[in-house]
Design a protein around this motif. Structure first.
Motif, mmCIF file in Angstrom:
data_model
loop_
_atom_site.group_PDB
_atom_site.id
_atom_site.type_symbol
_atom_site.label_atom_id
_atom_site.label_comp_id
_atom_site.label_asym_id
_atom_site.label_seq_id
_atom_site.Cartn_x
_atom_site.Cartn_y
_atom_site.Cartn_z
ATOM 1 N N MET A 349 1.127 -1.380 -0.366
ATOM 2 C CA MET A 349 0.035 -0.121 -0.032
ATOM 3 C C MET A 349 0.535 1.342 -0.078
ATOM 4 O O MET A 349 0.068 2.455 0.275
ATOM 5 N N ARG A 350 2.865 1.094 -0.717
ATOM 6 C CA ARG A 350 3.309 2.149 -0.206
ATOM 7 C C ARG A 350 2.614 3.099 -1.369
ATOM 8 O O ARG A 350 2.344 4.666 -0.836
ATOM 9 N N GLY A 351 2.427 2.604 -2.873
ATOM 10 C CA GLY A 351 2.120 4.062 -3.587
ATOM 11 C C GLY A 351 1.437 4.995 -2.942
ATOM 12 O O GLY A 351 1.025 6.080 -2.970
ATOM 13 N N ARG A 352 -0.242 4.047 -2.822
ATOM 14 C CA ARG A 352 -1.377 4.535 -1.714
ATOM 15 C C ARG A 352 -1.185 5.892 -1.258
ATOM 16 O O ARG A 352 -1.899 6.666 -0.592
ATOM 17 N N VAL A 353 -1.083 5.273 -0.303
ATOM 18 C CA VAL A 353 -0.283 5.947 1.120
ATOM 19 C C VAL A 353 0.381 7.289 1.075
ATOM 20 O O VAL A 353 0.267 8.565 1.572
ATOM 21 N N GLY A 354 1.062 6.607 0.072
ATOM 22 C CA GLY A 354 2.539 7.901 0.241
ATOM 23 C C GLY A 354 1.823 9.384 -0.915
ATOM 24 O O GLY A 354 1.917 9.950 -0.828
#
Length: 424
Positions: A349-354
């Motif tokens: 989920m790093r892209g969305r949280v970023g």
């Protein structure tokens, strides 16, 4: 890797390459921001025009961020980063061309401004992708046990490049002019584009193959808004940048209030970020994982106090000192926020949280520029900064009282859990 090793992340070759190219990119971007602000204010002598620059970059960066996060999670990170840098080079070259003697001689001022605003808008589109891409890539360059140290070095590199970029831009405008300064910026971006190919392609960790775009976006937003620690950290930083910052109207202070000219303009921009150099040295040797929440709250509060001092100052030396200490507190806040996000965000989920981080913090830079421009137009630049710093103090105090999980946050347990996972 030794426990509390201040150089833990630097022991990985690709991370060092990443830091070098990030320094070049941020150096170019910060120089470009300063040059554009100076050029637009020189053309218009209207502080509201500086706010329009912020709006042009804010709208696409904010509106496209959720979709950008979804795309970043699904795509290979190195190639996506390469594409972003290549497109950024087109923006830099476009600005270089717009400030040439031929354009200035043959185009009307309104047309030149429209061209600048259009390129800034395109830059906002790229900003929507840059933030989540970089945030995701960092986690693929070092093991989890080195995340806090990597966040510190990455954040400090960002702030350090801002120092040098802002300082260089002001002096280069005075020495060689706007046009040739933008030419140097273009060269820096091309250097970063060459460096990125020395980083290998990375695995795609996205697990939602059958997940619709709507479901993917909802999952990312729900994760952030249901986690009081992450939500509180992002809110604090957003408020500080949105109301407490005054970068967009530094040109007004330099020209009209402090009578400091382009060199003073560069000093003001550099002073805000220069405190981060001390932050970098301090946080690598003295980790911020103990009593993390309290340190975050104190840092945001301190930032607001010194911005109020800056707004009230009529002396260049006092303004520079106030901005320096604002930078110290801002640097601590940034390192803590990045560490929280890196440790508490699942890999897939790093892209969305970023992207949500970009919406909260990255885009608030541009929205803050609009707020500063409007406030300076209505109340005058000094009062606008004092009022913004006061709002920052009030919000920091309210969140400190209301958000107990953030106030009592201590990241040492999270780090120990990651170390245990790697051992097992």
């Amino acid at each position: 890797m030794a426990k509390n090793d201040p150089y833990a992340a630097l022991r990985f070759k690709e991370f060092n390459i990443f830091l070098l190219l990030r320094f070049a990119l941020v150096l170019a971007w910060s120089m470009q921001f300063v040059v554009i602000e100076w050029q637009v204010y020189a053309l218009t002598e209207d502080p509201l025009s500086l706010g329009i620059i912020g709006l042009c970059e804010f709208l696409p960066a904010f509106l496209l961020a959720p979709f950008a996060g979804h795309i970043v999670d699904k795509k290979e990170k190195r190639n996506l980063f390469t594409l972003c840098i290549a497109l950024f080079s087109l923006i830099s070259f476009g600005l270089f061309w717009l400030t040439s003697e031929y354009i200035e001689a043959n185009w009307e001022t309104g047309s030149i401004l429209f061209g600048i605003y259009a390129l800034v808008f395109f830059g906002g589109v790229l900003r929507a992708f840059f933030g989540p891409t970089i945030f995701s890539l960092i986690a693929l360059l070092v093991p989890k046990r080195a995340y806090p140290n990597a966040a510190t070095w990455s954040s400090s590199t960002w702030k350090g490049a801002n120092v040098f970029g802002a300082l260089c831009a002001g002096f280069l405008i005075a020495w060689i002019g706007v046009h040739y300064t933008l030419g140097i910026i273009f060269i820096l971006v091309m250097f970063a584009l060459l460096l990125v190919f020395r980083i290998g392609k990375k695995p795609i960790l996205y697990k939602g193959n059958n997940e619709s775009v709507k479901e993917s976006l909802k999952a990312g937003l729900s994760f952030v808004f249901n986690d009081k620690v992450i939500l509180g950290a992002l809110t604090l930083d957003m408020i500080a940048v949105l109301f407490g910052g005054a970068v967009a109207i530094f040109a007004v202070f330099a020209k009209d209030i402090l009578d400091a000219g382009p060199k003073g303009f560069g000093l003001l921009n550099a002073a805000l970020s220069s405190g981060s150099i001390i932050t970098m040295l301090a946080t690598t040797y003295l980790p911020i994982t103990k009593n993390t929440g309290k340190k975050l709250l104190v840092s945001v509060f301190g930032f607001g106090v010194f911005m109020i001092i800056f707004g009230a100052s009529k002396l260049l030396w006092l303004s520079v000192v106030a901005l320096f200490f604002s930078g110290v507190f801002d640097g601590v806040s940034m390192v803590i926020r990045q560490t929280i996000l890196q440790l508490k965000t699942p890999d897939e989920m790093r892209g969305r949280v970023g992207a949500v981080n970009s919406m909260f913090v990255g885009s608030s830079n541009e929205l803050g520029a609009l707020e500063s421009g409007i406030a300076a137009k209505l109340f005058g630049a000094p009062l606008a900064v004092v009022l913004g710093g006061t709002v920052t103090l009030i919000i920091a105090a309210v969140i400190g009282v209301k958000n107990k999980p953030l106030r009592e946050l201590d990241l040492r347990k999270d780090i120990e859990e990651h170390e245990l996972e790697e051992i097992l």
